[in-house]
Enzyme design. Structure first.
Site, PDB file in Angstrom:
ATOM      1  N   HIS A  17      35.971  18.091 -16.130  1.00 24.09           N
ATOM      2  CA  HIS A  17      37.174  17.932 -15.045  1.00 24.09           C
ATOM      3  C   HIS A  17      38.232  18.357 -16.142  1.00 24.09           C
ATOM      4  O   HIS A  17      39.392  18.921 -15.923  1.00 24.09           O
ATOM      5  CB  HIS A  17      37.492  16.488 -14.901  1.00 24.09           C
ATOM      6  CG  HIS A  17      36.541  15.990 -13.767  1.00 24.09           C
ATOM      7  ND1 HIS A  17      35.892  14.822 -14.091  1.00 24.09           N
ATOM      8  CD2 HIS A  17      36.009  16.289 -12.637  1.00 24.09           C
ATOM      9  CE1 HIS A  17      34.856  14.671 -12.960  1.00 24.09           C
ATOM     10  NE2 HIS A  17      35.224  15.391 -12.166  1.00 24.09           N
ATOM     11  N   LYS A  41      33.912   3.792  -0.898  1.00 25.24           N
ATOM     12  CA  LYS A  41      33.128   4.407  -1.849  1.00 25.24           C
ATOM     13  C   LYS A  41      32.942   3.338  -3.024  1.00 25.24           C
ATOM     14  O   LYS A  41      33.692   2.451  -3.579  1.00 25.24           O
ATOM     15  CB  LYS A  41      33.608   5.618  -2.377  1.00 25.24           C
ATOM     16  CG  LYS A  41      32.667   6.653  -2.947  1.00 25.24           C
ATOM     17  CD  LYS A  41      33.346   7.753  -3.353  1.00 25.24           C
ATOM     18  CE  LYS A  41      32.421   8.855  -3.922  1.00 25.24           C
ATOM     19  NZ  LYS A  41      32.892  10.297  -4.209  1.00 25.24           N
ATOM     20  N   ARG A  90      31.613  24.971  -9.756  1.00 27.46           N
ATOM     21  CA  ARG A  90      30.379  24.960 -10.962  1.00 27.46           C
ATOM     22  C   ARG A  90      29.432  25.574 -10.660  1.00 27.46           C
ATOM     23  O   ARG A  90      28.839  26.141 -11.574  1.00 27.46           O
ATOM     24  CB  ARG A  90      29.963  23.340 -11.163  1.00 27.46           C
ATOM     25  CG  ARG A  90      31.039  22.245 -11.689  1.00 27.46           C
ATOM     26  CD  ARG A  90      30.676  20.916 -11.694  1.00 27.46           C
ATOM     27  NE  ARG A  90      30.270  20.652 -10.095  1.00 27.46           N
ATOM     28  CZ  ARG A  90      29.884  19.426  -9.783  1.00 27.46           C
ATOM     29  NH1 ARG A  90      29.491  18.617 -10.685  1.00 27.46           N
ATOM     30  NH2 ARG A  90      29.792  19.163  -8.559  1.00 27.46           N
ATOM     31  N   SER A 128      30.060  13.207 -12.837  1.00 29.95           N
ATOM     32  CA  SER A 128      30.276  11.912 -13.138  1.00 29.95           C
ATOM     33  C   SER A 128      29.002  11.124 -12.957  1.00 29.95           C
ATOM     34  O   SER A 128      28.719  10.123 -14.022  1.00 29.95           O
ATOM     35  CB  SER A 128      31.307  11.360 -12.399  1.00 29.95           C
ATOM     36  OG  SER A 128      32.598  12.007 -12.498  1.00 29.95           O
TER      37      SER A 128
HETATM   38  N1  COA Z   1      33.394  19.283 -13.998  1.00 34.90           N
HETATM   39  C1  COA Z   1      32.472  18.062 -13.906  1.00 34.90           C
HETATM   40  N2  COA Z   1      32.232  17.553 -12.632  1.00 34.90           N
HETATM   41  C2  COA Z   1      32.958  17.764 -11.637  1.00 34.90           C
HETATM   42  C3  COA Z   1      33.644  19.276 -11.623  1.00 34.90           C
HETATM   43  C4  COA Z   1      34.014  19.879 -12.968  1.00 34.90           C
HETATM   44  N3  COA Z   1      34.809  20.752 -13.108  1.00 34.90           N
HETATM   45  N4  COA Z   1      34.162  19.462 -10.463  1.00 34.90           N
HETATM   46  C5  COA Z   1      33.533  18.375  -9.419  1.00 34.90           C
HETATM   47  N5  COA Z   1      32.730  17.565 -10.282  1.00 34.90           N
HETATM   48  C6  COA Z   1      31.974  16.756 -10.078  1.00 34.90           C
HETATM   49  C7  COA Z   1      32.395  15.162  -9.859  1.00 34.90           C
HETATM   50  O1  COA Z   1      32.294  14.469 -11.199  1.00 34.90           O
HETATM   51  C8  COA Z   1      31.626  14.612  -8.797  1.00 34.90           C
HETATM   52  O2  COA Z   1      30.166  14.046  -9.391  1.00 34.90           O
HETATM   53  P1  COA Z   1      29.803  13.048  -8.741  1.00 34.90           P
HETATM   54  O3  COA Z   1      29.225  13.068  -7.391  1.00 34.90           O
HETATM   55  O4  COA Z   1      28.541  12.794  -9.538  1.00 34.90           O
HETATM   56  O5  COA Z   1      30.403  11.822  -8.761  1.00 34.90           O
HETATM   57  C9  COA Z   1      31.583  15.494  -7.909  1.00 34.90           C
HETATM   58  O6  COA Z   1      31.640  16.842  -8.538  1.00 34.90           O
HETATM   59  C10 COA Z   1      32.656  15.541  -6.631  1.00 34.90           C
HETATM   60  O7  COA Z   1      33.644  15.055  -7.238  1.00 34.90           O
HETATM   61  P2  COA Z   1      35.001  15.305  -6.832  1.00 34.90           P
HETATM   62  O8  COA Z   1      35.797  16.598  -7.215  1.00 34.90           O
HETATM   63  O9  COA Z   1      35.959  14.240  -7.292  1.00 34.90           O
HETATM   64  O10 COA Z   1      35.185  15.324  -5.536  1.00 34.90           O
HETATM   65  P3  COA Z   1      35.001  14.183  -4.257  1.00 34.90           P
HETATM   66  O11 COA Z   1      33.983  14.531  -3.464  1.00 34.90           O
HETATM   67  O12 COA Z   1      34.813  12.795  -5.068  1.00 34.90           O
HETATM   68  O13 COA Z   1      36.522  14.018  -3.825  1.00 34.90           O
HETATM   69  C11 COA Z   1      38.599  14.857  -2.656  1.00 34.90           C
HETATM   70  C12 COA Z   1      37.181  15.092  -3.148  1.00 34.90           C
HETATM   71  C13 COA Z   1      39.227  13.594  -3.307  1.00 34.90           C
HETATM   72  C14 COA Z   1      39.539  15.858  -3.073  1.00 34.90           C
HETATM   73  C15 COA Z   1      38.144  14.638  -1.008  1.00 34.90           C
HETATM   74  O14 COA Z   1      37.532  13.656  -0.842  1.00 34.90           O
HETATM   75  C16 COA Z   1      39.492  14.384  -0.465  1.00 34.90           C
HETATM   76  O15 COA Z   1      40.383  14.896  -0.285  1.00 34.90           O
HETATM   77  N6  COA Z   1      39.504  13.159   0.203  1.00 34.90           N
HETATM   78  C17 COA Z   1      40.800  12.530   0.818  1.00 34.90           C
HETATM   79  C18 COA Z   1      40.508  12.181   2.108  1.00 34.90           C
HETATM   80  C19 COA Z   1      40.842  13.762   2.949  1.00 34.90           C
HETATM   81  O16 COA Z   1      41.860  14.432   2.750  1.00 34.90           O
HETATM   82  N7  COA Z   1      39.774  14.352   3.747  1.00 34.90           N
HETATM   83  C20 COA Z   1      39.854  15.433   4.119  1.00 34.90           C
HETATM   84  C21 COA Z   1      39.700  16.560   3.329  1.00 34.90           C
HETATM   85  S1  COA Z   1      39.289  18.018   4.229  1.00 34.90           S
END
Ligand code: COA
Length: 160
Positions: A17, A41, A90, A128
Site C-alpha cells: 500500500h 467487517k 497487483r 493484509s
Molecule cells: N499492496 C498490498 N496489498 C494490497 C494492495 C497493494 N497495493 N492493494 C490491495 N491490497 C490488498 C489489501 O491488503 C486487502 O487484502 P485483504 O483482503 O487480505 O485484507 C485487499 O487487497 C483488498 O483491500 P482494499 O484495497 O483495502 O480493498 P477493500 O476491498 O477492503 O476496500 C474500498 C475497498 C474501501 C475501496 C471499497 O470497499 C469501498 O469503496 N467501500 C465503500 C462503500 C462503497 O462505496 N461501495 C461501493 C463501491 S462501488
C-alpha cells in the site's frame, strides 16, 4: 494538478500500500488516504489504530492526509473535492473486482475518474491477510510492513 483519494481497509497497511501511496502522492497535489470504517467487517485493528499506523508511516509526506470514512466512497471523494480515485492492481485476479468498483463509481459520478497504478512486482503477492497470518505464526515481517505496524501486529498477537 489534482486532488486524489486512495481508499482501502488497511487492516493493516503494508509496504505494498505504501508503495502505491508514495507513487500516487508524486502524481497529484494532494492525496487523501481514506480508511474505511465498516462496522460489519471483522477487522483486527480498530479504525483509530489503522488511521494512526498510516499517519505514522506517512508522516514525512506533506501532501498526504489520512482520514477515516463511512458510507459510500463517492460521497467521501466529493466531500474532499477530489477528481481522482487511485487503486492498485497487483495481479489479473484484482481486475474483475476493481473494474466493477470503478464502473459503479463512474455511474454514481461520471466526473470522477479511477486511476490504476500497477503494484511493484516486489509486492504483488502481498495482502493484509497474509501479513496477519505471518504475524500469528511469528513469521518474518521486516520487508512487508513498516516497523510501527510490525510492533503493533506483534502486540495484537500477544493479546490473543
Ligand atoms: N499492496 C498490498 N496489498 C494490497 C494492495 C497493494 N497495493 N492493494 C490491495 N491490497 C490488498 C489489501 O491488503 C486487502 O487484502 P485483504 O483482503 O487480505 O485484507 C485487499 O487487497 C483488498 O483491500 P482494499 O484495497 O483495502 O480493498 P477493500 O476491498 O477492503 O476496500 C474500498 C475497498 C474501501 C475501496 C471499497 O470497499 C469501498 O469503496 N467501500 C465503500 C462503500 C462503497 O462505496 N461501495 C461501493 C463501491 S462501488
Amino acid at each position: 494538478m489534482k486532488i486524489a483519494v486512495y481508499p482501502g481497509s488497511f487492516d493493516p497497511v503494508t509496504n505494498g500500500h505504501l508503495d502505491i501511496i508514495k507513487r500516487a502522492a508524486s502524481l497529484c497535489e494532494e492525496l487523501y488516504v481514506a480508511v474505511l470504517e465498516n462496522p460489519v467487517k471483522n477487522s483486527l485493528f480498530t479504525i483509530e489504530e489503522r488511521v494512526s499506523m498510516l499517519q505514522e508511516a506517512l508522516k514525512e509526506f506533506d501532501n498526504v492526509k489520512v482520514e477515516p470514512f463511512r458510507g459510500l466512497l463517492i460521497d467521501y471523494v466529493k466531500q474532499t473535492g477530489a477528481q481522482l480515485i487511485i487503486r492498485g492492481l497487483r495481479a489479473v485476479s484484482d481486475y474483475e473486482y476493481e473494474l466493477q468498483m470503478a464502473l459503479a463509481n463512474k455511474k454514481l459520478d461520471p466526473e470522477i475518474e479511477t486511476v490504476f497504478l500497477v503494484a511493484n512486482t516486489e509486492y504483488s503477492f502481498l495482502s493484509s491477510s497474509l501479513v496477519k497470518e505471518l504475524a500469528a505464526f511469528k513469521g518474518e515481517l521486516n520487508e512487508l510492513v513498516p516497523s510501527c505496524v510490525k510492533h503493533k501486529l506483534q502486540e495484537k498477537m500477544k493479546e490473543r
